[in-house]
Design a protein around this motif. Sequence first.
Motif, PDB file in Angstrom:
ATOM      1  N   THR A 176       0.721  -1.404   0.187  1.00 43.46           N
ATOM      2  CA  THR A 176      -0.287   0.272  -0.009  1.00 43.46           C
ATOM      3  C   THR A 176       1.200   1.445  -0.062  1.00 43.46           C
ATOM      4  OG1 THR A 176      -0.243  -0.422   2.184  1.00 43.46           O
ATOM      5  CG2 THR A 176      -1.930  -1.134   1.043  1.00 43.46           C
ATOM      6  N   VAL A 177       1.803   1.271   0.136  1.00 39.98           N
ATOM      7  CA  VAL A 177       3.015   2.050   0.506  1.00 39.98           C
ATOM      8  C   VAL A 177       3.833   2.310  -0.734  1.00 39.98           C
ATOM      9  CG1 VAL A 177       4.711   4.041   1.594  1.00 39.98           C
ATOM     10  CG2 VAL A 177       2.279   2.767   2.971  1.00 39.98           C
ATOM     11  N   VAL A 178       4.538   1.317  -0.858  1.00 43.07           N
ATOM     12  CA  VAL A 178       6.058   1.472  -1.421  1.00 43.07           C
ATOM     13  C   VAL A 178       5.594   0.928  -3.271  1.00 43.07           C
ATOM     14  CG1 VAL A 178       8.277   0.216  -1.970  1.00 43.07           C
ATOM     15  CG2 VAL A 178       7.667   0.500   0.714  1.00 43.07           C
ATOM     16  N   VAL A 179       5.282   0.210  -3.183  1.00 38.65           N
ATOM     17  CA  VAL A 179       4.563  -0.402  -4.656  1.00 38.65           C
ATOM     18  C   VAL A 179       3.884   0.838  -5.638  1.00 38.65           C
ATOM     19  CG1 VAL A 179       3.394  -2.407  -6.175  1.00 38.65           C
ATOM     20  CG2 VAL A 179       4.411  -3.035  -4.212  1.00 38.65           C
ATOM     21  N   PRO A 180       3.070   1.612  -4.949  1.00 37.81           N
ATOM     22  CA  PRO A 180       2.177   3.044  -5.032  1.00 37.81           C
ATOM     23  C   PRO A 180       2.955   3.954  -5.990  1.00 37.81           C
ATOM     24  CG  PRO A 180       0.745   1.944  -3.409  1.00 37.81           C
ATOM     25  CD  PRO A 180       1.747   1.125  -3.298  1.00 37.81           C
ATOM     26  N   LEU A 181       3.833   4.028  -4.551  1.00 34.61           N
ATOM     27  CA  LEU A 181       4.845   5.044  -4.761  1.00 34.61           C
ATOM     28  C   LEU A 181       5.794   4.682  -6.342  1.00 34.61           C
ATOM     29  CD1 LEU A 181       5.875   8.273  -4.199  1.00 34.61           C
ATOM     30  CD2 LEU A 181       7.899   6.874  -2.386  1.00 34.61           C
ATOM     31  N   ILE A 182       6.311   3.141  -6.038  1.00 32.00           N
ATOM     32  CA  ILE A 182       7.280   3.031  -7.218  1.00 32.00           C
ATOM     33  C   ILE A 182       6.454   3.682  -8.592  1.00 32.00           C
ATOM     34  CG2 ILE A 182       8.413   1.355  -8.136  1.00 32.00           C
ATOM     35  CD1 ILE A 182       9.232   0.257  -5.071  1.00 32.00           C
ATOM     36  N   ALA A 183       5.336   2.612  -8.729  1.00 31.99           N
ATOM     37  CA  ALA A 183       4.762   2.706 -10.101  1.00 31.99           C
ATOM     38  C   ALA A 183       4.231   4.182 -10.178  1.00 31.99           C
ATOM     39  CB  ALA A 183       3.089   2.008  -9.423  1.00 31.99           C
ATOM     40  N   GLY A 184       3.962   5.258  -9.465  1.00 32.28           N
ATOM     41  CA  GLY A 184       3.205   6.625  -9.812  1.00 32.28           C
ATOM     42  C   GLY A 184       5.042   6.965 -10.374  1.00 32.28           C
TER      43      GLY A 184
END
Length: 340
Positions: A176-184
């Motif tokens: 919920t934090v790292v993956v969405p941030l990297i994806a963005g």
Amino acid sequence: MGLLDRLRKEWFIIGIVLVITLARLEPSVGVKGGPLKPEISITYIAVSAIFFNSGLSLKTEELTSALMHVKLHLFVQIFTLVFFPAAIWLFLQILSLTTINEWLLKGLQTVGCMPPPVSSAVILTKAVGGNEAAAIFNSAFGSFLGIVVTPLLLLLFLGSSSSVPFTSIFSQLFMTVVVPLIAGQIIRRFIKDWLERKKPPYGAISSCVLLMIIYTTFCDTFSNPHIDLDKFSLIIVVFIIFFIQLSFMLLTFVFSTGKQSGFTPADTVAIMFCATHKSLTLGIPMLKIVFEGYEHLSLISVPLLIYHPAQILLGSVLVPTIKSWMVKRQKALTLKLQPV
């Protein structure tokens, strides 16, 4: 300024009042297991959306520079995970002599043990125009650190011995934090020029998501049938929570604006929010795990349920004041650096 202009400017605060009112009128809509399914829509989708939005809007070079700002990160993490819980413990030694409900006081201690939140501090820092990259880094890093440190602090101050499934909490935070941030960040690389031209309303999008989080939080608070305590204790605890928040925000402001601090005004904004805000998203599940079987678990949870919306309300009210200070301070520093 006309009424409509004023309403447009203060739409977020008005929105907070409206969602709290709606939660009070019909809390069953936003409770866990209700029609909105906050255990999925909030815990995963809403938080992920906020960090995806942040990753999409944040310039990579700003995030890189934030990673190197070690002094700021140390200040925030030591304040929130060492000084904060220790200061609360000392404060509670005095409050324990009063007639305030002892389980609410234990709940105040659990608030002090919580890590930074994964949303509100970032959004408020962005609203002011502070160091958003530093806020994102400290929210993410503090959450991961909290997986290990928070249970140890709860054990130290409250004596629980239940085991915490680190892997499940870690995986949830990662998703919920790292993956969405990297994806963005990755998507931003491909559509950077389009984003610069269109300038999407990142702040408004995050604020709308935050209103949804506030709504479901108050739904949980208003629908809990096990909260049975005297009104005097509850009212006093509410005042104590606001006192703690204001005092610690002032303390971080004083520390971070000292001549030898080395922090910029934008850094100070991130520090004030990240070091004093506490995570409800991580906190409530962790309390349910660490204090599983406790008869007074609902009462222990009350201060955190109050602290979370209170920090958003207080932060939102202070945004214009803090923004005005930051702009004036930045202008003063710019003039000072200009050659005579």
